[in-house]
Design a protein around this motif. Structure first.
Motif, PDB file in Angstrom:
ATOM      1  N   ASN A 190       0.835  -1.210   0.000  1.00 33.05           N
ATOM      2  CA  ASN A 190       0.000   0.000   0.000  1.00 33.05           C
ATOM      3  C   ASN A 190       0.869   1.259   0.000  1.00 33.05           C
ATOM      4  O   ASN A 190       1.872   1.325   0.719  1.00 33.05           O
ATOM      5  CB  ASN A 190      -0.907   0.033   1.227  1.00 33.05           C
ATOM      6  N   PRO A 191       0.469   2.274  -0.775  1.00 30.14           N
ATOM      7  CA  PRO A 191       1.233   3.529  -0.765  1.00 30.14           C
ATOM      8  C   PRO A 191       1.009   4.282   0.547  1.00 30.14           C
ATOM      9  O   PRO A 191       0.030   4.048   1.260  1.00 30.14           O
ATOM     10  CB  PRO A 191       0.665   4.302  -1.958  1.00 30.14           C
ATOM     11  N   TYR A 192       1.909   5.195   0.814  1.00 31.66           N
ATOM     12  CA  TYR A 192       1.775   6.012   2.019  1.00 31.66           C
ATOM     13  C   TYR A 192       2.091   7.463   1.643  1.00 31.66           C
ATOM     14  O   TYR A 192       3.188   7.952   1.861  1.00 31.66           O
ATOM     15  CB  TYR A 192       2.717   5.530   3.122  1.00 31.66           C
ATOM     16  N   HIS A 193       1.111   8.099   1.043  1.00 33.87           N
ATOM     17  CA  HIS A 193       1.256   9.524   0.733  1.00 33.87           C
ATOM     18  C   HIS A 193      -0.148  10.147   0.768  1.00 33.87           C
ATOM     19  O   HIS A 193      -1.123   9.553   0.305  1.00 33.87           O
ATOM     20  CB  HIS A 193       1.925   9.740  -0.629  1.00 33.87           C
ATOM     21  N   GLU A 194      -0.202  11.332   1.306  1.00 34.59           N
ATOM     22  CA  GLU A 194      -1.482  12.009   1.484  1.00 34.59           C
ATOM     23  C   GLU A 194      -1.968  12.585   0.170  1.00 34.59           C
ATOM     24  O   GLU A 194      -1.188  13.088  -0.638  1.00 34.59           O
ATOM     25  CB  GLU A 194      -1.360  13.125   2.527  1.00 34.59           C
ATOM     26  N   ALA A 195      -3.284  12.514  -0.026  1.00 28.11           N
ATOM     27  CA  ALA A 195      -3.928  13.080  -1.211  1.00 28.11           C
ATOM     28  C   ALA A 195      -5.056  13.999  -0.748  1.00 28.11           C
ATOM     29  O   ALA A 195      -5.224  14.262   0.445  1.00 28.11           O
ATOM     30  CB  ALA A 195      -4.448  11.950  -2.103  1.00 28.11           C
ATOM     31  N   THR A 196      -5.836  14.470  -1.722  1.00 30.23           N
ATOM     32  CA  THR A 196      -6.929  15.399  -1.382  1.00 30.23           C
ATOM     33  C   THR A 196      -7.931  14.761  -0.432  1.00 30.23           C
ATOM     34  O   THR A 196      -8.331  15.355   0.565  1.00 30.23           O
ATOM     35  CB  THR A 196      -7.657  15.853  -2.660  1.00 30.23           C
ATOM     36  N   PHE A 197      -8.327  13.530  -0.764  1.00 29.26           N
ATOM     37  CA  PHE A 197      -9.291  12.833   0.088  1.00 29.26           C
ATOM     38  C   PHE A 197      -8.593  11.690   0.818  1.00 29.26           C
ATOM     39  O   PHE A 197      -8.749  10.513   0.478  1.00 29.26           O
ATOM     40  CB  PHE A 197     -10.458  12.308  -0.760  1.00 29.26           C
ATOM     41  N   SER A 198      -7.776  12.047   1.778  1.00 27.79           N
ATOM     42  CA  SER A 198      -7.121  11.060   2.640  1.00 27.79           C
ATOM     43  C   SER A 198      -7.113  11.604   4.061  1.00 27.79           C
ATOM     44  O   SER A 198      -7.308  12.801   4.284  1.00 27.79           O
ATOM     45  CB  SER A 198      -5.693  10.778   2.161  1.00 27.79           C
ATOM     46  N   GLN A 199      -6.890  10.695   4.995  1.00 22.62           N
ATOM     47  CA  GLN A 199      -6.910  11.087   6.401  1.00 22.62           C
ATOM     48  C   GLN A 199      -5.766  10.405   7.133  1.00 22.62           C
ATOM     49  O   GLN A 199      -5.638   9.176   7.100  1.00 22.62           O
ATOM     50  CB  GLN A 199      -8.243  10.706   7.043  1.00 22.62           C
ATOM     51  N   LEU A 200      -4.932  11.197   7.779  1.00 21.37           N
ATOM     52  CA  LEU A 200      -3.790  10.692   8.545  1.00 21.37           C
ATOM     53  C   LEU A 200      -4.064  10.911  10.028  1.00 21.37           C
ATOM     54  O   LEU A 200      -4.326  12.036  10.455  1.00 21.37           O
ATOM     55  CB  LEU A 200      -2.507  11.414   8.133  1.00 21.37           C
ATOM     56  N   GLU A 201      -4.002   9.835  10.805  1.00 21.34           N
ATOM     57  CA  GLU A 201      -4.240   9.917  12.241  1.00 21.34           C
ATOM     58  C   GLU A 201      -3.104   9.212  12.978  1.00 21.34           C
ATOM     59  O   GLU A 201      -2.531   8.233  12.484  1.00 21.34           O
ATOM     60  CB  GLU A 201      -5.568   9.265  12.616  1.00 21.34           C
ATOM     61  N   HIS A 202      -2.770   9.712  14.186  1.00 22.73           N
ATOM     62  CA  HIS A 202      -1.679   9.157  15.002  1.00 22.73           C
ATOM     63  C   HIS A 202      -2.248   8.555  16.279  1.00 22.73           C
ATOM     64  O   HIS A 202      -3.180   9.107  16.874  1.00 22.73           O
ATOM     65  CB  HIS A 202      -0.671  10.249  15.360  1.00 22.73           C
ATOM     66  N   SER A 203      -1.696   7.441  16.677  1.00 28.55           N
ATOM     67  CA  SER A 203      -2.120   6.798  17.909  1.00 28.55           C
ATOM     68  C   SER A 203      -1.632   7.610  19.106  1.00 28.55           C
ATOM     69  O   SER A 203      -0.488   8.073  19.146  1.00 28.55           O
ATOM     70  CB  SER A 203      -1.559   5.378  17.983  1.00 28.55           C
TER      71      SER A 203
END
Length: 509
Positions: A190-203
């Motif tokens: 799986n890729p790991y780069h942010e796009a327009t409709f993406s969501q990054l969350e941290h534990s």
């Protein structure tokens, strides 16, 4: 340049139509797109938090199992049996001086785990992703714990078990879910780069993050729904604006036309006879203003009269009625009928007309002029206009100068009996709504009788308006209403018909 020339060539009406169609769309569309973006983002955020909670639960459970294994490190067989029953898809390894001494899958072992420890050192954490056989596609999660005595435990999770615990990686709303721990991601493909409709969350509990990317079909559906409702709402707003604009311009245009119509003498006067209830002979007439619009033909008085009041044109219309009535009635020679009483000439006068002293003088002058023609000028005002002291004093001045006063539309206002008793007037005109109740069992019927009785007690002449049926005329005659007015006797007529109706030849030229 071409588009500018094309727009410039459009007519004003077309430009206005385009503006009313496009402006709401321009306003609503960004709001719709923002709502779509916010909705998708909020949904991704909610799902990302769900994945964090699942991963946190996995890590926490593995830590707890490691601690239990460390506390019971003397009995490998017991540890193996308990771990096999509880966790068949992961391996728990007991450590002693960085050597594997017990495995939940293999039992007693003595093996070197330096490859795992090397990756832990690189990750600088007790939680890290480990590549089995140095194959990134076999990457899984390792959780390691140590005790102060030099012993420890580590849990190696089967990749399939991890995926199963985390739930579906992709769905109709999410295209992929990627975890990042240290410098490695899971799953590796799986890729790991942010796009327009993406969501990054941290534990908040452990040092990793999760990235969700929205499914393009899901985003397209949401955008399509938003665009549909955007267009629908925009069209509704455009339609409402067009109606409001049409009414505004129609009213504004009609007000302008009315102002010009007064100047161009488009307004004219018709006359409706008032007859004696005993013999149907004409005892008076009411002057009624009409407007023949050049495009709309006849405009109803209930449309242009309120408009004239709003546009402060009612005084000009009153002057027009008085002036034209005087010129028209000059065509009727009543000098030969001097023995007959003067005919009643009713003219509706608005409240603001009576507020100007000059107009009071003007009414007195017209009254004298009409008197020489055999007509008595009667100012018709609604009962709402005589409530204050100033209004009653004005009516008194007019009566002292020979102007008769009629209270019009009586019964529809809110005048108290005490005010009526304090007001000097000559005629009481009963509104049509009470005449319509004759022969019907309605609440207006007893009110009609009360009004008639009041008129008799006050000693004024009573005029019934809107008489349209013989039944009504007979009833009014029985209750001693002396004067009747309505379509039963005559519609409003022009001066030529009035001359013929009065059977009086015009003055010789």
């Amino acid at each position: 340049m071409v588009s500018q020339s094309l727009f410039a060539s459009l007519g004003t009406g077309t430009k206005s139509l385009l503006a009313f169609l496009l402006i709401p769309l321009v306003i609503v569309m960004p709001a719709s797109l923002y709502i779509t973006y916010d909705s998708v983002t909020h949904n991704l955020q909610s799902k990302a938090q769900t994945y964090l909670n699942r991963m946190d639960d996995v890590i926490t459970q593995l830590h707890e199992e490691n601690q239990q294994a460390i506390e019971n490190n003397d009995d490998c067989m017991t540890i193996r049996e308990s771990m096999l029953d509880a966790s068949p898809l992961r391996e728990l390894i007991l450590l002693s001086d960085d050597m594997a001494v017990c495995s939940s899958k293999r039992g007693m072992v003595i093996s070197n785990i330096s490859p795992i420890l090397d990756q832990q050192a690189q990750a600088q954490s007790s939680i890290f992703f480990y590549d089995n056989n140095d194959d990134p596609h076999q990457r899984t999660l390792v959780v390691m714990d140590h005790s102060p005595k030099g012993t420890g435990a580590l849990a190696v999770v089967d990749k399939n078990y991890l995926i199963d615990r985390l739930g579906p990686i992709a769905s109709d709303q999410v295209s992929y879910v990627t975890f990042k721990l240290g410098d490695k991601t899971f799953p590796k493909e799986n890729p790991y780069h942010e796009a327009t409709f993406s969501q990054l969350e941290h534990s908040e509990r452990y040092n990793y993050s999760v990235l969700l990317n929205a499914n393009s079909n899901y985003v397209f559906r949401r955008a399509s729904y938003a665009a549909f409702f955007c267009i629908l709402v925009s069209l509704m707003i455009s339609f409402a604006l067009l109606i409001a604009n049409h009414r505004y311009h129609q009213r504004h245009s009609l007000a302008y036309d009315l102002r010009k119509g007064i100047q161009r003498r488009e307004l004219f006067v018709m006359y409706q006879p008032i007859v004696n209830s005993d013999n149907n002979e004409i005892e008076g007439i009411e002057a009624l203003v009409r407007w023949k619009h050049p495009d709309m033909n006849l405009v109803r008085p209930d449309i242009f009269v309120p408009l004239a009041e709003q546009q402060n044109l009612v005084n000009k219309i009153t002057d027009l009625v008085l002036e034209e009535s005087l010129q028209n009635l000059k065509q009727i020679d009543r000098t030969a009928l001097s023995a007959q009483p003067a005919l009643h000439l009713g003219v509706n006068v608005a409240p603001q007309y009576l507020h100007h002293p000059n107009n009071i003088d003007k009414l007195v002058e017209y009254a004298n002029a009409f008197e020489t023609l055999g007509f008595t000028l009667t100012v018709e005002i609604t009962e709402r206009q005589v409530l204050d002291h100033t209004g009653r004093e004005t009516l008194k001045v007019l009566r002292n100068h020979g102007v008769a006063i009629a209270i019009d539309d009586f019964g529809t206002g809110h005048t108290s009996l005490s005010v009526i008793q304090q007001t000097q007037f000559d005629y009481l005109k009963i509104d049509k709504c009470f005449i319509d109740s004759i022969g019907l069992d309605t609440v207006n019927t007893p009110v009609l009788n009360t009004i008639v009785d009041l008129g008799h007690r006050l000693g004024v002449k009573i005029i019934a308006e809107g008489v349209e049926q013989n039944l009504q005329a007979e009833y009014l005659k029985q209750v001693n209403v002396p004067l009747l007015q309505g379509y039963l006797f005559s519609h409003p007529i022009d001066i030529s018909t009035l001359k013929h109706l009065l059977s009086v030849e015009p003055n010789p030229a």
